[in-house]
Design a protein around this motif. Structure first.
Motif, PDB file in Angstrom:
ATOM      1  N   LYS A   1       0.840  -1.195   0.000  1.00  0.00           N
ATOM      2  CA  LYS A   1       0.000   0.000   0.000  1.00  0.00           C
ATOM      3  C   LYS A   1       0.882   1.255   0.000  1.00  0.00           C
ATOM      4  O   LYS A   1       1.994   1.262   0.528  1.00  0.00           O
ATOM      5  N   VAL A   2       0.362   2.313  -0.579  1.00  0.00           N
ATOM      6  CA  VAL A   2       1.113   3.555  -0.756  1.00  0.00           C
ATOM      7  C   VAL A   2       0.429   4.692  -0.004  1.00  0.00           C
ATOM      8  O   VAL A   2      -0.652   5.131  -0.402  1.00  0.00           O
ATOM      9  N   PRO A   3       1.036   5.187   1.076  1.00  0.00           N
ATOM     10  CA  PRO A   3       0.483   6.345   1.772  1.00  0.00           C
ATOM     11  C   PRO A   3       0.713   7.616   0.957  1.00  0.00           C
ATOM     12  O   PRO A   3       1.751   7.769   0.288  1.00  0.00           O
ATOM     13  N   ALA A   4      -0.245   8.539   1.032  1.00  0.00           N
ATOM     14  CA  ALA A   4      -0.138   9.770   0.246  1.00  0.00           C
ATOM     15  C   ALA A   4      -0.895  10.893   0.938  1.00  0.00           C
ATOM     16  O   ALA A   4      -1.799  10.653   1.744  1.00  0.00           O
ATOM     17  N   PHE A   5      -0.532  12.132   0.588  1.00  0.00           N
ATOM     18  CA  PHE A   5      -1.261  13.318   1.018  1.00  0.00           C
ATOM     19  C   PHE A   5      -1.897  13.980  -0.194  1.00  0.00           C
ATOM     20  O   PHE A   5      -1.274  14.089  -1.264  1.00  0.00           O
TER      21      PHE A   5
END
Length: 302
Positions: A52-56
């Motif tokens: 999974k890729v965390p992002a803002f």
């Protein structure tokens, strides 16, 4: 197939074995906060099917209708604890306020994800990631590019964003990512690269390959492309390169080669004013003048 399309296809092929570009995507909104006239959303994205890729994602609190988007790419600096936070918290090598706030004040949405090995994805060393991917026929930079292209696929579906007004930018590693993304994807209409427009051959001749992280090196790239020929794929779309005169990552001799090549390319494509390189009397950092010039360029072209 046009010549540019064929070149883009080849450039993408050099990025190794990557997940299917058509695989389903999903986005979980982890949190939403509003401060200082800006909404900040944290997302957890399933982009690649591996991790999974965390992002803002940020935008002005008073935004209405479809607004332009800046795809922001964070830098490296050997500081693996800093990833997407660079967008919302800034860093000492860059100006204040952080770009999320600066862009929101201009009326833009912004997006930044954690690259492989950074911030919330920093559980493994960059060298370990690179070596495992190499064994599997993958290219670390290619997998980084893939995540951003898939994120753009999702962002293009959002009703609050103007799909025709998308820019990408970044500093250092983020600069390199910006011009690769612009070269590969015509959905990106404006490119701003800060402190990493490096002529590969010049870097090689000067014996300075150690200056760039391991992620930077793409197998067989020099057989098919120069820095100029990759960046030529952005033309005639607006592209602003900013560089420090005393920055060892971007030797001046190489900058002069790229500038001459791209001036010729943009002239041939009927857009001589859309390419701009400006060199500042600094090292590997962003100055107040650079920040002002970047925002002015975005105002003009985005």
């Amino acid at each position: 197939m046009s010549s540019k399309t064929a070149r883009r296809t080849k450039l993408y092929e050099l990025l190794g074995r990557m997940p299917d570009r058509e695989r389903p995507l999903s986005v979980e909104v982890v949190s939403v906060t509003e401060t200082d006239g800006m909404v900040t959303e944290k997302w957890l994205m399933d982009l690649n099917g591996i991790e999974k890729v965390p992002a803002f994602f940020t935008k002005p609190a008073n935004a209405s209708g479809k607004i332009p988007l800046v795809l922001f790419n964070h830098s490296h600096f050997g500081q693996y604890a800093v990833g997407k936070n660079e967008l919302v918290m800034g860093r000492k090598e860059m100006q204040a306020p952080p770009y999320a706030k600066a862009l929101a004040d201009e009326g833009y949405a912004a997006f930044c994800l954690d690259a492989w090995g950074f911030e919330e994805r920093s559980g493994r060393a960059e060298l370990d990631i690179f070596k495992e991917m190499l064994w599997k026929g993958q290219v670390m930079f290619g997998m980084m590019v893939y995540d951003n292209l898939r994120a753009l696929d999702y962002l293009q579906t959002r009703e609050d964003l103007d799909a025709e007004r998308v820019a990408t930018m970044g500093m250092s590693m983020g600069s390199t990512m910006a011009w690769w993304l612009g070269a590969l994807d015509e959905r990106i209409k404006v490119v701003v690269d800060l402190n990493c427009l490096t002529d590969f051959q010049t870097l090689l001749e000067k014996g300075e390959l150690r200056r760039h992280g391991i992620y930077y090196y793409v197998h067989d790239l020099l057989t098919h492309f120069t820095t100029s020929s990759i960046n030529a794929l952005i033309a005639p779309r607006p592209h602003f390169g900013l560089a420090g005169r005393f920055d060892p990552l971007t030797p001046l001799e190489g900058l002069e080669i790229i500038d001459a090549d791209l001036k010729e390319t943009y002239e041939k494509e009927g857009a001589p004013d859309a390419w701009k390189l400006k060199i500042y009397d600094v090292g590997h950092e962003e100055t107040a003048e650079m920040r002002a010039d970047i925002l002015a360029f975005l105002r003009k072209w985005l």
